[in-house]
Design a protein around this motif. Structure first.
Motif, PDB file in Angstrom:
ATOM      1  N   SER A 188     -27.617   0.822  18.536  1.00  0.00           N
ATOM      2  CA  SER A 188     -27.100   0.015  17.444  1.00  0.00           C
ATOM      3  C   SER A 188     -25.810   0.626  16.924  1.00  0.00           C
ATOM      4  O   SER A 188     -25.755   1.832  16.665  1.00  0.00           O
ATOM      5  N   ALA A 189     -24.766  -0.176  16.792  1.00  0.00           N
ATOM      6  CA  ALA A 189     -23.457   0.314  16.347  1.00  0.00           C
ATOM      7  C   ALA A 189     -22.955  -0.533  15.182  1.00  0.00           C
ATOM      8  O   ALA A 189     -23.270  -1.725  15.072  1.00  0.00           O
ATOM      9  N   THR A 190     -22.157   0.101  14.316  1.00  0.00           N
ATOM     10  CA  THR A 190     -21.590  -0.575  13.159  1.00  0.00           C
ATOM     11  C   THR A 190     -20.086  -0.355  13.130  1.00  0.00           C
ATOM     12  O   THR A 190     -19.605   0.755  13.371  1.00  0.00           O
ATOM     13  N   GLY A 191     -19.343  -1.416  12.850  1.00  0.00           N
ATOM     14  CA  GLY A 191     -17.895  -1.334  12.740  1.00  0.00           C
ATOM     15  C   GLY A 191     -17.448  -1.676  11.335  1.00  0.00           C
ATOM     16  O   GLY A 191     -17.798  -2.736  10.802  1.00  0.00           O
ATOM     17  N   PHE A 192     -16.685  -0.781  10.717  1.00  0.00           N
ATOM     18  CA  PHE A 192     -16.202  -0.967   9.353  1.00  0.00           C
ATOM     19  C   PHE A 192     -14.918  -1.793   9.377  1.00  0.00           C
ATOM     20  O   PHE A 192     -13.971  -1.463  10.088  1.00  0.00           O
ATOM     21  N   MET A 193     -14.877  -2.875   8.581  1.00  0.00           N
ATOM     22  CA  MET A 193     -13.694  -3.731   8.517  1.00  0.00           C
ATOM     23  C   MET A 193     -13.117  -3.805   7.108  1.00  0.00           C
ATOM     24  O   MET A 193     -12.340  -4.699   6.796  1.00  0.00           O
ATOM     25  N   GLY A 194     -13.511  -2.863   6.254  1.00  0.00           N
ATOM     26  CA  GLY A 194     -12.822  -2.704   4.994  1.00  0.00           C
ATOM     27  C   GLY A 194     -13.501  -3.319   3.788  1.00  0.00           C
ATOM     28  O   GLY A 194     -14.469  -4.075   3.871  1.00  0.00           O
ATOM     29  N   THR A 195     -12.937  -2.961   2.617  1.00  0.00           N
ATOM     30  CA  THR A 195     -13.309  -3.525   1.326  1.00  0.00           C
ATOM     31  C   THR A 195     -12.029  -3.997   0.646  1.00  0.00           C
ATOM     32  O   THR A 195     -10.925  -3.764   1.134  1.00  0.00           O
ATOM     33  N   LEU A 196     -12.183  -4.628  -0.507  1.00  0.00           N
ATOM     34  CA  LEU A 196     -10.989  -5.062  -1.231  1.00  0.00           C
ATOM     35  C   LEU A 196     -10.135  -3.874  -1.634  1.00  0.00           C
ATOM     36  O   LEU A 196      -8.908  -3.976  -1.707  1.00  0.00           O
ATOM     37  N   ARG A 197     -10.758  -2.729  -1.903  1.00  0.00           N
ATOM     38  CA  ARG A 197      -9.989  -1.565  -2.313  1.00  0.00           C
ATOM     39  C   ARG A 197      -9.285  -0.895  -1.138  1.00  0.00           C
ATOM     40  O   ARG A 197      -8.141  -0.459  -1.245  1.00  0.00           O
ATOM     41  N   PRO A 253       1.882  -3.110  15.467  1.00  0.00           N
ATOM     42  CA  PRO A 253       1.246  -2.360  14.374  1.00  0.00           C
ATOM     43  C   PRO A 253       1.881  -2.690  13.029  1.00  0.00           C
ATOM     44  O   PRO A 253       3.074  -3.000  12.946  1.00  0.00           O
ATOM     45  N   ALA A 254       1.065  -2.645  12.002  1.00  0.00           N
ATOM     46  CA  ALA A 254       1.549  -2.896  10.645  1.00  0.00           C
ATOM     47  C   ALA A 254       0.933  -1.860   9.716  1.00  0.00           C
ATOM     48  O   ALA A 254      -0.262  -1.577   9.806  1.00  0.00           O
ATOM     49  N   MET A 255       1.760  -1.288   8.834  1.00  0.00           N
ATOM     50  CA  MET A 255       1.289  -0.294   7.870  1.00  0.00           C
ATOM     51  C   MET A 255       1.191  -0.943   6.498  1.00  0.00           C
ATOM     52  O   MET A 255       2.057  -1.718   6.107  1.00  0.00           O
ATOM     53  N   ARG A 256       0.118  -0.621   5.776  1.00  0.00           N
ATOM     54  CA  ARG A 256      -0.097  -1.259   4.488  1.00  0.00           C
ATOM     55  C   ARG A 256      -0.778  -0.272   3.544  1.00  0.00           C
ATOM     56  O   ARG A 256      -1.639   0.502   3.956  1.00  0.00           O
ATOM     57  N   ILE A 257      -0.364  -0.303   2.290  1.00  0.00           N
ATOM     58  CA  ILE A 257      -1.018   0.504   1.260  1.00  0.00           C
ATOM     59  C   ILE A 257      -1.858  -0.421   0.396  1.00  0.00           C
ATOM     60  O   ILE A 257      -1.369  -1.418  -0.132  1.00  0.00           O
ATOM     61  N   ASN A 258      -3.137  -0.116   0.247  1.00  0.00           N
ATOM     62  CA  ASN A 258      -4.067  -0.933  -0.513  1.00  0.00           C
ATOM     63  C   ASN A 258      -4.683  -0.121  -1.647  1.00  0.00           C
ATOM     64  O   ASN A 258      -4.632   1.111  -1.652  1.00  0.00           O
ATOM     65  N   GLY A 259      -5.333  -0.836  -2.552  1.00  0.00           N
ATOM     66  CA  GLY A 259      -6.059  -0.177  -3.621  1.00  0.00           C
ATOM     67  C   GLY A 259      -5.227   0.168  -4.830  1.00  0.00           C
ATOM     68  O   GLY A 259      -5.612   1.036  -5.611  1.00  0.00           O
ATOM     69  N   VAL A 260      -4.062  -0.483  -5.008  1.00  0.00           N
ATOM     70  CA  VAL A 260      -3.251  -0.224  -6.192  1.00  0.00           C
ATOM     71  C   VAL A 260      -3.913  -0.933  -7.381  1.00  0.00           C
ATOM     72  O   VAL A 260      -3.882  -2.155  -7.483  1.00  0.00           O
ATOM     73  N   VAL A 261      -4.543  -0.176  -8.255  1.00  0.00           N
ATOM     74  CA  VAL A 261      -5.186  -0.710  -9.458  1.00  0.00           C
ATOM     75  C   VAL A 261      -4.689   0.107 -10.638  1.00  0.00           C
ATOM     76  O   VAL A 261      -5.081   1.254 -10.829  1.00  0.00           O
ATOM     77  N   LEU A 262      -3.792  -0.476 -11.427  1.00  0.00           N
ATOM     78  CA  LEU A 262      -3.115   0.236 -12.501  1.00  0.00           C
ATOM     79  C   LEU A 262      -3.729  -0.119 -13.848  1.00  0.00           C
ATOM     80  O   LEU A 262      -3.966  -1.288 -14.149  1.00  0.00           O
ATOM     81  N   ASP A 263      -4.006   0.913 -14.650  1.00  0.00           N
ATOM     82  CA  ASP A 263      -4.525   0.725 -15.996  1.00  0.00           C
ATOM     83  C   ASP A 263      -3.469   1.157 -17.002  1.00  0.00           C
ATOM     84  O   ASP A 263      -2.921   2.258 -16.899  1.00  0.00           O
ATOM     85  N   ALA A 264      -3.202   0.290 -17.979  1.00  0.00           N
ATOM     86  CA  ALA A 264      -2.195   0.597 -18.988  1.00  0.00           C
ATOM     87  C   ALA A 264      -2.596  -0.011 -20.328  1.00  0.00           C
ATOM     88  O   ALA A 264      -3.223  -1.075 -20.372  1.00  0.00           O
ATOM     89  N   THR A 265      -2.237   0.678 -21.414  1.00  0.00           N
ATOM     90  CA  THR A 265      -2.416   0.147 -22.762  1.00  0.00           C
ATOM     91  C   THR A 265      -1.071  -0.350 -23.260  1.00  0.00           C
ATOM     92  O   THR A 265      -0.088   0.403 -23.302  1.00  0.00           O
ATOM     93  N   VAL A 266      -1.019  -1.630 -23.638  1.00  0.00           N
ATOM     94  CA  VAL A 266       0.242  -2.280 -24.013  1.00  0.00           C
ATOM     95  C   VAL A 266       0.247  -2.547 -25.512  1.00  0.00           C
ATOM     96  O   VAL A 266      -0.714  -3.092 -26.063  1.00  0.00           O
ATOM     97  N   ASP A 267       1.319  -2.155 -26.187  1.00  0.00           N
ATOM     98  CA  ASP A 267       1.482  -2.399 -27.614  1.00  0.00           C
ATOM     99  C   ASP A 267       1.946  -3.837 -27.825  1.00  0.00           C
ATOM    100  O   ASP A 267       3.065  -4.207 -27.480  1.00  0.00           O
ATOM    101  N   VAL A 268       1.057  -4.674 -28.401  1.00  0.00           N
ATOM    102  CA  VAL A 268       1.395  -6.083 -28.601  1.00  0.00           C
ATOM    103  C   VAL A 268       1.760  -6.370 -30.054  1.00  0.00           C
ATOM    104  O   VAL A 268       1.890  -7.530 -30.463  1.00  0.00           O
ATOM    105  N   GLY A 269       1.944  -5.299 -30.880  1.00  0.00           N
ATOM    106  CA  GLY A 269       2.334  -5.487 -32.276  1.00  0.00           C
ATOM    107  C   GLY A 269       1.134  -5.546 -33.191  1.00  0.00           C
ATOM    108  O   GLY A 269      -0.009  -5.733 -32.758  1.00  0.00           O
TER     109      GLY A 269
END
Length: 422
Positions: free
Chosen positions: A193-202, A368-384
């Motif tokens: 039995s074999a398993t192949g990983f094809m990724g997550t959203l991250r 071939p194609a190179m890609r960077i994934n998993g960019v999840v940015l957290d920020a606190t924004v001053d809305v006044g």
């Protein structure tokens, strides 16, 4: 070796097997409610895979090469693009053939042995000669990686395959002296039995036709029988290689769709392409400025600079989702709302979790194609008004989606710098 195998319902020997051992791949994860079931002939593919097989007893690895004739999507279970769930479960069957490959290792830790072996796929031992001779395959993928579909979702895209094989030994030499093993030297059937990983959203995802790594763990090599012509050599082979705890690591190439010729090379599957990372180390990429623009809106999240640091591990046979991971830091950030109002970011912008550097083969072009994934940015924004709003912005570097797009003005002018040279 690429050839058509019968479609669903044409021949009972070519079908999804209900053997309990082979059917385990359908048990977990279980499918949620709300999927639409469908059946059909299945698409015909030829797939090549190469890699290595670790033999625990001898502490060494043997090169292996396979070709698979696959009928995929003979059964399909799919969610709904609007109402969910975000889930597809494709099933099918396959015939696996091994290219006989010689390997040299030390038998019993001291005896130089060279042998040619191959895995011969067989039907279920419970089938009594009348059941399917094929192995089972399951492909789990998200219905969409862009739309926010309600309900359960496939959080880990993967391919699962299971089959019964016999290990057949061919030509063999010990200390350069040939051993005549005959033509019937092989083991009893064993499940693989074999398993192949094809990724997550991250980490980023890929489709099954693009190829994937396949890993089989704790493979058992049963005892040998029928070895030798003038004397029974079966006990020698059994003592030297048989046992549990063996491991296989394979990489498959693009899936050749036989009837259309898509992704095929000379009418067969393409050889897999692996990536070598050398010398490895930390690679730093700097973007000045850095801008995120929300799709279909004038709103922007922009910074004076963004720095990505990725740790690339030296080696080959790297999974396409494990070429490297790292983190990200940003400086001088602000948010412009869709009405043109600019809001400063309070404090630091942080990257939530790891970045992933992926190298994939484009199924349409073979490049071939190179890609960077998993960019999840957290920020606190001053809305006044003394308050603040916390923003989380997930996206993929260099790729547009319904959630957002990433732009790097002037990025071509910002050279990539590194500790050791990439």
């Amino acid at each position: 070796m690429c050839k058509l195998i019968p479609a669903r319902g044409q021949d009972p020997r070519y079908a999804i097997s209900d053997d309990p051992e082979l059917a385990k791949i359908f048990e977990s994860p279980t499918n949620p409610d709300g999927l639409n079931a469908d059946t059909g002939d299945g698409l015909m593919y030829c797939v090549k895979a190469t890699g290595f097989f670790n033999i625990k007893k001898v502490g060494n690895a043997a090169p292996v090469a396979f070709e698979n004739n696959v009928r995929a999507l003979t059964e399909s279970y799919m969610g709904n693009i609007f109402f969910g769930p975000n889930w597809t479960d494709f099933r099918g069957y396959f015939i696996n053939r091994t290219y006989p490959t010689p390997a040299t290792m030390l038998g019993f830790g001291f005896m130089p042995t060279r042998a040619v072996a191959e895995a011969v796929q067989v039907g279920s031992p419970r089938g009594g000669g009348t059941g399917p001779i094929t192995g089972n395959m399951r492909i789990l993928q998200q219905l969409s990686t862009e739309l926010d579909i309600s309900g359960p979702t496939v959080d880990r895209q993967q391919l699962k395959a299971s089959a019964y094989v016999r290990i057949k030994a061919g030509k063999a030499e010990v200390n350069g002296v040939p051993l005549d093993l005959g033509t019937k030297c092989m083991t009893s059937p064993t499940s693989l039995s074999a398993t192949g990983f094809m990724g997550t959203l991250r980490t980023g995802t890929t489709q099954y036709e693009s190829g994937q790594p396949l890993i089989a763990q704790n493979v058992t090599i049963p005892s040998f029988s029928g070895c030798g012509v003038t004397e029974d050599l079966s006990p020698i082979l059994t003592a030297s290689v048989s046992g549990a705890g063996n491991y296989a690591n394979l990489e498959s190439g693009l899936w050749c769709e036989v009837t259309t010729g898509n992704r095929c090379v000379d009418g067969a599957g393409a050889f897999p392409q692996t990536f070598t990372v050398a010398p490895g180390g930390v690679v730093t990429a700097v973007a000045k400025p850095f801008t995120l623009g929300y799709a279909g809106d004038n709103a922007e999240f922009r910074c004076e600079s963004a720095t990505m640091r990725l740790d690339l591990e030296r080696g080959r046979w790297q999974s396409r989702f494990r070429l490297g991971k790292g983190d990200m830091s940003l400086h001088g950030c602000e948010v412009e709302a869709s009405d043109g109002t600019v809001h400063p970011v309070r404090g630091e912008v942080t990257q939530d979790g790891s970045l992933w550097l992926n190298m994939t083969i484009d199924a349409a072009t073979g490049r071939p194609a190179m890609r960077i994934n998993g960019v999840v940015l957290d920020a606190t924004v001053d809305v006044g008004g003394g308050g603040g709003a916390r923003c989380g912005y997930p996206t993929t570097w260099g790729e547009s989606s319904s959630r957002g797009s990433v732009r790097f003005p002037g990025f071509s002018k910002a050279p990539m710098t590194t500790g050791p040279s990439p």
